[in-house]
Design an enzyme around this catalytic site. Structure first.
Site, PDB file in Angstrom:
ATOM      1  N   TYR A 144      44.894   3.780  -5.190  1.00 41.84           N
ATOM      2  CA  TYR A 144      44.851   2.316  -5.165  1.00 41.84           C
ATOM      3  C   TYR A 144      43.726   1.839  -4.237  1.00 41.84           C
ATOM      4  CZ  TYR A 144      46.679  -2.487  -4.651  1.00 41.84           C
ATOM      5  OH  TYR A 144      46.830  -3.848  -4.629  1.00 41.84           O
ATOM      6  N   GLU A 146      41.097   3.392  -2.793  1.00 41.53           N
ATOM      7  CA  GLU A 146      39.722   3.764  -3.155  1.00 41.53           C
ATOM      8  C   GLU A 146      39.328   3.155  -4.501  1.00 41.53           C
ATOM      9  OE1 GLU A 146      37.862   4.695  -0.967  1.00 41.53           O
ATOM     10  OE2 GLU A 146      38.510   6.456   0.141  1.00 41.53           O
ATOM     11  N   GLY A 147      40.305   3.026  -5.396  1.00 41.95           N
ATOM     12  CA  GLY A 147      40.032   2.365  -6.680  1.00 41.95           C
ATOM     13  C   GLY A 147      39.563   0.934  -6.440  1.00 41.95           C
ATOM     14  N   LYS A 148      40.261   0.235  -5.549  1.00 42.79           N
ATOM     15  CA  LYS A 148      39.895  -1.160  -5.261  1.00 42.79           C
ATOM     16  C   LYS A 148      38.566  -1.241  -4.511  1.00 42.79           C
ATOM     17  CE  LYS A 148      43.493  -3.633  -6.775  1.00 42.79           C
ATOM     18  NZ  LYS A 148      43.417  -4.833  -7.606  1.00 42.79           N
ATOM     19  N   ASN A 173      49.507  -9.246   1.678  1.00 46.20           N
ATOM     20  CA  ASN A 173      50.859  -9.244   1.078  1.00 46.20           C
ATOM     21  C   ASN A 173      51.315 -10.640   0.645  1.00 46.20           C
ATOM     22  OD1 ASN A 173      50.618  -6.902   2.998  1.00 46.20           O
ATOM     23  ND2 ASN A 173      52.550  -6.377   2.008  1.00 46.20           N
ATOM     24  N   SER A 188      60.882  -8.040  -2.163  1.00 37.91           N
ATOM     25  CA  SER A 188      61.893  -7.972  -3.222  1.00 37.91           C
ATOM     26  C   SER A 188      63.018  -7.007  -2.827  1.00 37.91           C
ATOM     27  CB  SER A 188      61.251  -7.575  -4.561  1.00 37.91           C
ATOM     28  OG  SER A 188      60.350  -6.522  -4.392  1.00 37.91           O
ATOM     29  N   THR A 209      53.637  -3.838  10.995  1.00 37.53           N
ATOM     30  CA  THR A 209      53.615  -5.279  10.700  1.00 37.53           C
ATOM     31  C   THR A 209      52.955  -5.576   9.353  1.00 37.53           C
ATOM     32  OG1 THR A 209      51.459  -5.779  11.697  1.00 37.53           O
ATOM     33  CG2 THR A 209      53.377  -5.776  13.178  1.00 37.53           C
ATOM     34  N   PRO A 273      50.119   1.707   6.488  1.00 38.06           N
ATOM     35  CA  PRO A 273      49.363   1.066   7.568  1.00 38.06           C
ATOM     36  C   PRO A 273      50.275   0.492   8.667  1.00 38.06           C
ATOM     37  CG  PRO A 273      48.554   0.353   5.433  1.00 38.06           C
ATOM     38  CD  PRO A 273      49.830   1.107   5.175  1.00 38.06           C
ATOM     39  N   ARG A 276      48.888  -5.289   9.915  1.00 32.69           N
ATOM     40  CA  ARG A 276      48.066  -6.018   8.957  1.00 32.69           C
ATOM     41  C   ARG A 276      48.188  -7.527   9.171  1.00 32.69           C
ATOM     42  NH1 ARG A 276      49.497  -4.267   3.334  1.00 32.69           N
ATOM     43  NH2 ARG A 276      48.419  -2.287   3.525  1.00 32.69           N
TER      44      ARG A 276
END
Ligand code: NAD
Ligand code: UDP
Length: 314
Positions: A144, A146-148, A173, A188, A209, A273, A276
């Site tokens: 995800y 590295e793709g982004k 988020n 969710s 965080t 992480p 954030r």
């Protein structure tokens, strides 16, 4: 009236974006392969003459004549994007190439839904756009992250080499109605667990965080970025700077749902992480954008949505 393509339009954020673009009088093509999106999210839009639903996978070429492209197609929840990591990276890279090819041919403006994940486990706090990030290239989140990151590179190279009109937003988020009950993300999970009186699953010790943005604020920021007249191409952070530890966030959800749920602690997923929070000075200065919906207000609306969904399933 503009003709606007929204890839991933049947997903959580995409469905809100499609509705808002239709409300503003545009023609909207919603393209989705329904991996994590669903028709329920856009059911009310189907009767609108200006709305078109296309089942398609962006890893394959797609042809249409459009003025703007919002590229949101990509699973966003860690369990979903890790389910088939090779597909996830293909969606970000091949999908981005296909959408940029479309933008180049149609001379349309293209906005990429990038992510705070490009900062990885950030060594600076809050995160500013000029920070290059701290991303593990070989871990379970890499498909995800590295793709982004590669998608951002493609956006910039098509801009420099071919003059494509590109816009990159880095989304932090985001939560709200139309999130999938079972998609495994923290908002969710916690709300559904609290409403069902089940244990609230905190991964790790809950000191990590996150900063939570309500979806209507995010959509406003995306539209401002797409239409900004200053040719500001970004990347720009979009998110709500109000930062919570996951432990405190769990307590807030319990309080707001009047739940008797207990907190239980599960292992922290690899490469999760620690911190954030977006620095949104650029979005404020250039787009005159900042979030308006408080976390309490946004959570109340989201809790109401999940209460209704749980009723429908019983
Ligand atoms: P989501 O999973 O609800 O929506 C993604 C949509 O893309 C789904 O409808 C899915 O079926 C569709 N899709 C996935 N792969 C596809 C493919 N190959 N071809 C066509 N459609 C495909 O996720 P979301 O939260 O709405 O996120 C939307 C976008 O915003 C994603 O690109 C995500 O990476 C980005 N983003 C979201 C957040 C967040 O907090 N929600 C944060 C950062 C970035
Ligand atoms: N998390 C948690 N319990 C859950 C789901 C997630 O404690 O049931 C944690 C997760 O480990 C992460 C944070 O909540 O630290 C946000 O997770 P999410 O999957 O929503 O998104 P991320 O920001 O990690 O992509």
């Amino acid at each position: 009236m503009k003709r606007i393509l929204v890839t991933g339009g049947a997903g959580f954020i995409g469905s809100h974006l499609c509705k808002r673009l239709l409300d503003e009088g545009n023609d909207v093509i919603c393209l989705d392969n329904f991996f994590t999106g669903c028709k329920d999210n856009i059911r009310k839009l189907l009767s609108n003459d200006h709305f078109e639903l296309v089942r398609h996978d962006i890893t394959k070429e797609y042809y249409a004549e459009v003025d703007q492209i919002y590229n949101l197609a990509c699973p966003a929840s860690p369990p979903h994007y890790q389910y088939n990591p090779i597909k996830t990276i293909k969606t970000s890279v091949l999908g981005m190439i296909n959408m940029l090819g479309l933008a180049k041919r149609c001379k349309s403006v293209i906005l990429q839904a990038s992510t705070s994940e490009v900062y990885g486990d950030p060594a600076i706090h809050p995160q500013v756009e000029s920070y290059w990030g701290n991303v593990n290239p070989i871990g379970i989140r890499s498909c995800y992250d590295e793709g982004k990151r590669c998608a951002e590179t493609l956006m910039m190279d098509y801009h420099r080499q071919n003059g494509v009109n590109t816009r990159i937003v880095r989304i932090f988020n985001t939560y709200g109605p139309n999130m999938d009950m079972n998609d495994g993300r923290v908002v969710s999970n916690f709300i559904v667990q609290a409403l069902k009186g089940e244990d609230i699953t905190i991964y790790g010790d809950g000191t990590q965080t996150r900063s939570f943005c309500y979806v209507s604020d995010l959509v406003e920021g995306m539209i401002r970025m797409m239409n900004n007249s200053q040719d500001f191409i970004g990347p720009v952070n979009l998110g709500n700077p109000s930062e919570f530890t996951i432990g405190d966030f769990a307590k807030l959800v319990i309080k707001m749902t009047n739940s008797n749920s207990k907190l239980v602690y599960k292992p922290l997923p690899k490469d999760d992480p620690c911190r954030r929070r977006p620095d949104i000075s650029e979005a404020k200065r250039i787009l005159n954008w900042e979030p308006k919906v408080s976390v309490e207000e946004g959570l109340a609306k989201t809790i109401k949505y999940f209460e209704q969904k749980i009723k429908e399933f019983n």
